[in-house]
Motif scaffolding. Sequence first.
Motif, short mmCIF file in Angstrom:
data_model
loop_
_atom_site.label_atom_id
_atom_site.label_comp_id
_atom_site.label_asym_id
_atom_site.label_seq_id
_atom_site.Cartn_x
_atom_site.Cartn_y
_atom_site.Cartn_z
N GLU A 1 -4.85 0.98 1.44
CA GLU A 1 -4.84 -0.63 1.84
C GLU A 1 -4.13 -0.59 3.04
O GLU A 1 -4.37 -1.54 3.82
CB GLU A 1 -4.33 -1.26 0.55
CG GLU A 1 -4.83 -1.44 -0.61
CD GLU A 1 -6.30 -1.88 -0.60
OE1 GLU A 1 -6.56 -2.48 0.24
OE2 GLU A 1 -7.08 -1.19 -1.30
N ASP A 2 -3.10 -0.22 3.43
CA ASP A 2 -2.29 -0.36 4.66
C ASP A 2 -1.55 0.80 4.79
O ASP A 2 -0.20 0.90 4.44
CB ASP A 2 -1.40 -1.53 4.28
CG ASP A 2 -1.04 -2.05 5.77
OD1 ASP A 2 -0.77 -0.93 6.64
OD2 ASP A 2 -0.68 -3.22 5.95
N GLN A 3 -1.95 1.60 5.72
CA GLN A 3 -1.26 3.01 5.92
C GLN A 3 0.21 2.53 6.41
O GLN A 3 1.01 3.29 6.15
CB GLN A 3 -2.00 3.65 6.83
CG GLN A 3 -1.61 5.21 7.31
CD GLN A 3 -2.57 5.91 7.69
OE1 GLN A 3 -3.85 5.69 7.51
NE2 GLN A 3 -2.18 6.98 8.70
N GLU A 4 0.40 1.61 7.41
CA GLU A 4 1.50 1.51 7.87
C GLU A 4 2.63 1.13 7.13
O GLU A 4 3.68 1.32 7.04
CB GLU A 4 1.82 0.37 9.41
CG GLU A 4 0.90 1.35 10.77
CD GLU A 4 0.67 0.17 11.54
OE1 GLU A 4 1.26 -0.81 11.59
OE2 GLU A 4 -0.11 0.80 12.36
N LEU A 5 2.03 0.04 6.30
CA LEU A 5 3.07 -0.56 5.29
C LEU A 5 3.48 0.67 4.38
O LEU A 5 4.86 0.74 3.95
CB LEU A 5 2.33 -1.52 4.40
CG LEU A 5 3.15 -2.36 3.49
CD1 LEU A 5 4.02 -3.30 4.48
CD2 LEU A 5 2.21 -3.37 2.80
N ALA A 6 2.64 1.50 3.91
CA ALA A 6 3.18 2.73 2.82
C ALA A 6 4.25 3.40 3.41
O ALA A 6 4.87 3.91 3.03
CB ALA A 6 1.80 3.62 2.49
N GLY A 7 3.75 3.77 5.02
CA GLY A 7 4.83 4.56 5.52
C GLY A 7 6.22 3.77 5.69
O GLY A 7 7.00 4.53 5.31
N PHE A 8 6.08 2.61 5.95
CA PHE A 8 7.40 1.83 5.92
C PHE A 8 8.24 1.86 4.53
O PHE A 8 9.40 1.84 4.23
CB PHE A 8 7.41 0.38 6.13
CG PHE A 8 7.07 -0.08 7.72
CD1 PHE A 8 7.81 0.64 8.50
CD2 PHE A 8 6.03 -1.03 8.28
CE1 PHE A 8 7.66 0.66 10.09
CE2 PHE A 8 5.81 -0.87 9.57
CZ PHE A 8 6.58 -0.32 10.34
N ALA A 9 7.23 2.01 3.35
CA ALA A 9 7.71 1.93 2.22
C ALA A 9 8.31 3.17 1.77
O ALA A 9 8.74 3.62 0.54
CB ALA A 9 6.74 1.70 1.06
#
Lengths: 401, 300, 287
Positions: free
Chosen positions: B167-175
């Motif tokens: 869904e959102d690679q960057e968001l997952a990375g931030f998480a």
Amino acid sequence: MSHLSTTRRGLMGAAVALAGTLALPRLPHAQGAPIRIGTLTPLTGAGGPYGPVMVKAIKAVVDEVNAAGGIAGRKIELVSEDDQTNPEAGVRAARKLIDVDKVVAILGTWASSVTTAVAPLCWDSKTFLCTVSGADSITALPHQGYLVRTQPNTTLQGRKFGEFCLETGGKRVFFISPQTPFQKSQFDNITLAVKAGGGATGSLIYDDKKPSYRSEVDEVLRFKPDVLILGGYQPDTTVLLRDLYRASFAGKKLAFGYSVNQKLVESLPAEVVEGIFTISPSPAEGSKAYERLTRLIGVANPDPYTTQVYDHINLVVMAMALAGEASGTAIKDNIRKVSQAKGGAKVDNALDGLKAIAARQPVDYDGASGPCDFLDSGDITDCRFRYEQVRGGKIALVKVA
Amino acid sequence: MVAYLLFALTLGGIYGLLALSLNLIWGGAGMVNLGLAGFFAVGAYASAIVTGAGAPVPVGLAAALLAGVAAGLVVTFSTLRLRDDYLAIVTLGFAEVVRLVALNERWLTNGSDGISGVPAPFKAALGIAGFNLFYLALVSGIVLVVWALLRRLDGSPFGRALKAIREDQELAGFAGKPVLRFKLQAFAVSAAVAGLAGALYGHYQTYISPDHFQPLITIYIFLAVSAGGVGRPSGALIGAYGVVFFLEATRFVAEVVPALQPVQVAALREMLVGAALILVFYLRPQGVLPERIPPAPRMS
Amino acid sequence: MSVLLQAILNGVMTGTLIAVPAIGFTAIFAVLRYPSFAIAAYVTVGGFAGWFANSLWGAGVLPALAIAFLVAGAAGVATEEGALRRLRPAGALTVAIATIAANLILENVTRFLFGNDLRGYDLPLRPDLRFADLRIGPQQIENVLLAILVMAAVFAFLRFTRYGKAMRAVADNIDLARLKGIDPQRVAVTTLFLGAGLAGVGGVLLAVDTSIDPLAGARILLTVFAAAVLGGLGSIPGAVVGAFAVGIAEELSLLAVPATYRSAIGFAAILLMLTFRPRGILGERAS
């Protein structure tokens, strides 16, 4: 919209048809029921240039036989499937031909890989298989007699190529080919023949999907060949011939009859193809089958695959007529009795053959691709070769030997 | 007729494994593999070569899994940090290279002749009919096991992390998710499953060659997964059996549309496959079994 | 030495064949953000359209190019509007997969209409000119000039026309473009027409050099991708540079690698480039 609805109706129809074939028991052996024969040729994919006309030749013979009353009153029904030049698709198609259509024979498998993949299904189900594939390994499969091949094996062909090069005065012979199952043995046998005559050989294997072969041609020229043998198929040979012409290659060119065929000659400027020699398996000079085939399908120079499938269907029809039974086993047990009966009446088509069989005469069929006499392995015992040359945009006969 | 059904079901199972493989990365992490045919080939050749050297079939299957993993790592190594379209292009090229190697490295793969006589387990003892039944059971059993494992994976923290990445690679990375490692692992597992499918195909058909592994099969599997519902292992399976049925049913086009040359019928059949894929995208963007997305916790 | 020079020369000629469809591919990618696998079919459609004009009306190369551009461009727009457009909300990957399906359909439409036979253009073929040890074909020189002409036209279109400027604006930043009052939908249609049309032009250049059949485009697809990725996806000058790089690399490789692995060279180039410089020679971003 109308297009959409046709598609949907087509699909529905297909589903119903499929369900129907699943549900209804077939009575293939009942008197008067049609005899089903399958064709499995490449209609799409790399073999696409060859398959359609092969089907056409088979269909022409079937129509002829049916018009003359069929085999013992039973009509022949042809089921044509596409092997997509892909053994995975070929196996699916063969399964359907064997299990759903209950064909007695499958004719015309082209790519060696498709034939090797389909052959086990055929011998397991006692379905007869006639092929035009070239790989030597095919007739070494444990096929129990359920397979014949009309394409001469590469030992024979390679030697003929080599000897012909010497005949034309060539001493330095170069073989250029894509990666095919018979490329290596072809080259080995050419080399054997050329070396025996005191010549030298070289070879190059190329990638058959490229839009130009300039650097490949440069490598060929560095060998300074008198004769160049082209081992490819129609599409790649077209590209290669253009680049050879551009490079002003002055030596002789020799190719398989299936690659430099009428269609290739028509698709290239005349000066590019002028003088190319071709070699194809052939019957002895004066055989009527070849001329008959050209009339039947309206093609002046049918390529070797077409001549071979013409022989396949004729032989299969006569074998069943002789057996008085329509089955793969009947074909297996009788095909040699119609292809090579000692002292048999020489026939060159199924109609004459059927008459002879009805008159209880033995039959010896001589076909459009050769005498069609088979060893137990399924290979042909011998064949002549037809040497032709492109002259003024036409393919002209040089000799049959 | 029975033989035909058994064959279609066995093939459906093998397509099913490929569909599960694609679904794991596509539905799971939003990556696509346009070189499925290549991974299918790698597995088939690995098992054929190993068993050809005398190893028993289970060892061959294991070799196929390992070869799949290795191939998966090669392909993903340089592309994972990039947009997913790069992976798509690289996998497409990879399949072509696999075909070239199989075609040209005669010493290993027997070149364009292919490898015939790949051992079919128990075929001699069971006879033809018995073998067909046995092999259907074997393939179906393996499909069930893989399906069950992937379903568990789907619901596990790993699976949920993958979906977050999709869904959102960057968001997952931030998480705090190790995005690259997860994608690498997912792709490796997926490649292994495709390899296994290849091995099962080889031992079933007893013959493999470079010609077997052409890009069209990749399209079939995309059709299967999108028709069944991207992101649902069960959907992928249903889709795979459906595709085999569809492919076989299109053969009867010839009977529905008379007066066409055989080559035109063949062309129509391939057009139908393409049209079906686009239609599925239109009519059921979610597939037969839409993905279950748990409702977000309500803020009160 | 002359062997090396000849290989480079051959590479330049292969490169020009690849460059034009590569520009089409990369232009579509730049504006619509999806890799179009249907580019192979556009090449084939263009090649057949040109062949049809050539053999039926005796059209020369230039009219054949124009007709191919129009027909392939129309096919591109029809595919986009008829099939792909509605899928855009589902994401670039879905559209990309749909282009594979579209490619399969178009390839088989040409097969349905023309069969599998190879068709050659009815144009004279001339032997190569020779300079010392090197040789070069007049046809290839013409092809190179035509390709350069086409590329110059594309650059002029992008730089000086309203549509071209709008395309660049959308490619740079779609939201900003929208703010400036540019209609992305119209830009998309223009791009598709241009991109697919260029692929069709490439098809004619390819067919003039070789011949045309339903698989002609599919055979060069991987090389076109390699050119675009090498140059940087979405960069039009990059596609040109990439095409020459791939062309030269393929021909040079023949001196070291067996000829039968030629298709693998493009793949090796993609992998190397992505590993060390993912944005390509002239590209801007990749992740």
